[in-house]
Design a protein around this motif. Structure first.
Motif, PDB file in Angstrom:
ATOM      1  N   ARG A  49      -7.760   1.852   0.094  1.00 11.51           N
ATOM      2  CA  ARG A  49      -6.922   0.689   0.396  1.00 11.51           C
ATOM      3  C   ARG A  49      -6.950  -0.313  -0.761  1.00 11.51           C
ATOM      4  O   ARG A  49      -5.918  -0.860  -1.136  1.00 11.51           O
TER       5      ARG A  49
ATOM      6  N   ASP B 133      -4.857   1.059  -3.567  1.00 12.03           N
ATOM      7  CA  ASP B 133      -3.425   0.995  -3.270  1.00 12.03           C
ATOM      8  C   ASP B 133      -2.858  -0.408  -3.438  1.00 12.03           C
ATOM      9  O   ASP B 133      -1.798  -0.593  -4.044  1.00 12.03           O
ATOM     10  N   VAL B 134      -3.543  -1.408  -2.882  1.00 11.65           N
ATOM     11  CA  VAL B 134      -2.995  -2.767  -2.849  1.00 11.65           C
ATOM     12  C   VAL B 134      -3.408  -3.577  -4.073  1.00 11.65           C
ATOM     13  O   VAL B 134      -2.569  -4.079  -4.827  1.00 11.65           O
TER      14      VAL B 134
ATOM     15  N   ALA C 190      -6.112  -6.223  -0.150  1.00 11.50           N
ATOM     16  CA  ALA C 190      -6.510  -5.587   1.101  1.00 11.50           C
ATOM     17  C   ALA C 190      -7.582  -6.427   1.789  1.00 11.50           C
ATOM     18  O   ALA C 190      -8.550  -6.845   1.159  1.00 11.50           O
TER      19      ALA C 190
ATOM     20  N   SER D 289       0.811  -1.219   0.000  1.00  8.93           N
ATOM     21  CA  SER D 289       0.000   0.000   0.000  1.00  8.93           C
ATOM     22  C   SER D 289       0.845   1.271   0.000  1.00  8.93           C
ATOM     23  O   SER D 289       0.325   2.369  -0.191  1.00  8.93           O
TER      24      SER D 289
END
Length: 260
Positions: free
Chosen positions: A121, A124-125, A103, A75
């Motif tokens: 999240r 990001d992941v 996530a 992340s």
């Protein structure tokens, strides 16, 4: 006799080097162990579960395979190039790259985040992390003369599921599934890229799911059972092997026949 020998080598990964993200538990650890049983050396990635990852590594080492445990918080959006370079350095090359990390918005501390923060999240992941790692690994594989990338999607992403989690995971996993199809074209013919879209798999969330969810899984799944991480791992083994050499750009549901 020759036919039996051929069958015993089905989806053989002997001599292959693989990396699996999110490999300390659930689907990720099952894939890593299945690859090792098929003959591969495996690097295990984790974010903050070193002890669990080391336990998986111990099992892999007991099979006579090379293994290593590496840590990276996907992340954070930094360190990706060094992470990929380190993987190649550890094993000399990577033939198979599995983007399994995602996530955890259902059982981890992030389950308490507000909707917008959960969306961030997942971006990001699941989206950014999978995209950048796939591109970095894919270029290296091209330079090495070939390889395979395997992503993890979700079988309900492209048909919809009610609720906040349904909306959020549909956004993220549709992105991963779309990336798979396009990246397969970009990296062809040297690198194959596929995606498994699991259905109801009994990982940490499934173990603690309420009776309402237990009943829903059985009602929606023609095979009348939860999937196991090992079900996904066996399909993953096939898809990254030479037995699937003519399969690329595909999103394959592994969901017990569920259609809604």
């Amino acid at each position: 006799m020759n036919e039996l020998a051929s069958l015993s080598q089905f989806a053989d990964l002997s001599g292959r080097c693989a990396l699996v993200t999110g490999a300390s538990s659930g689907i990720g650890s099952a894939i890593a162990l299945e690859f090792a049983r098929a003959g591969a050396d495996v690097i295990l990635h984790h974010r903050q579960t070193a002890d669990a990852a080391e336990a998986v590594a111990k099992d892999i080492a007991s099979m006579g395979r090379r293994t290593a445990v590496v840590q990276l918080d996907l992340s954070r959006h930094d360190g990706f190039e060094a992470f990929v370079a380190d993987a190649w350095q550890r094993l000399g090359r990577i033939d198979v790259w599995v983007n399994n990390a995602g996530a955890d918005l259902l059982t981890g501390e992030d389950a308490q985040l507000p909707y917008a923060a959960k969306l961030q999240r997942l971006y990001d992941v699941d989206i950014y992390g999978t995209t950048i790692l796939s591109r970095l690994a894919g270029v290296r594989m091209q330079n090495d003369g070939g390889g395979t990338i395997l992503n993890i999607g979700w079988d309900q992403a492209d048909r919809g599921m009610e609720g906040n989690s349904g909306e959020l995971f549909a956004l993220a996993k549709n992105a991963v599934m779309g990336l798979t199809r396009s990246l397969a074209v970009s990296l062809a013919p040297d690198v194959r890229v596929n995606c498994i879209a699991p259905g109801w798999i009994k990982t940490a969330w499934g173990d603690g799911a309420s009776d309402v969810w237990q009943d829903r899984v059985l009602r929606e799944t023609p095979l009348k059972r939860w999937g196991a991480p090992e079900d996904i791992a066996k399909l993953a083994r096939f898809l990254v092997s030479d037995d699937a050499a003519y399969i690329t750009g595909q999103v394959i549901n592994a969901n017990g026949g569920a259609v809604r």
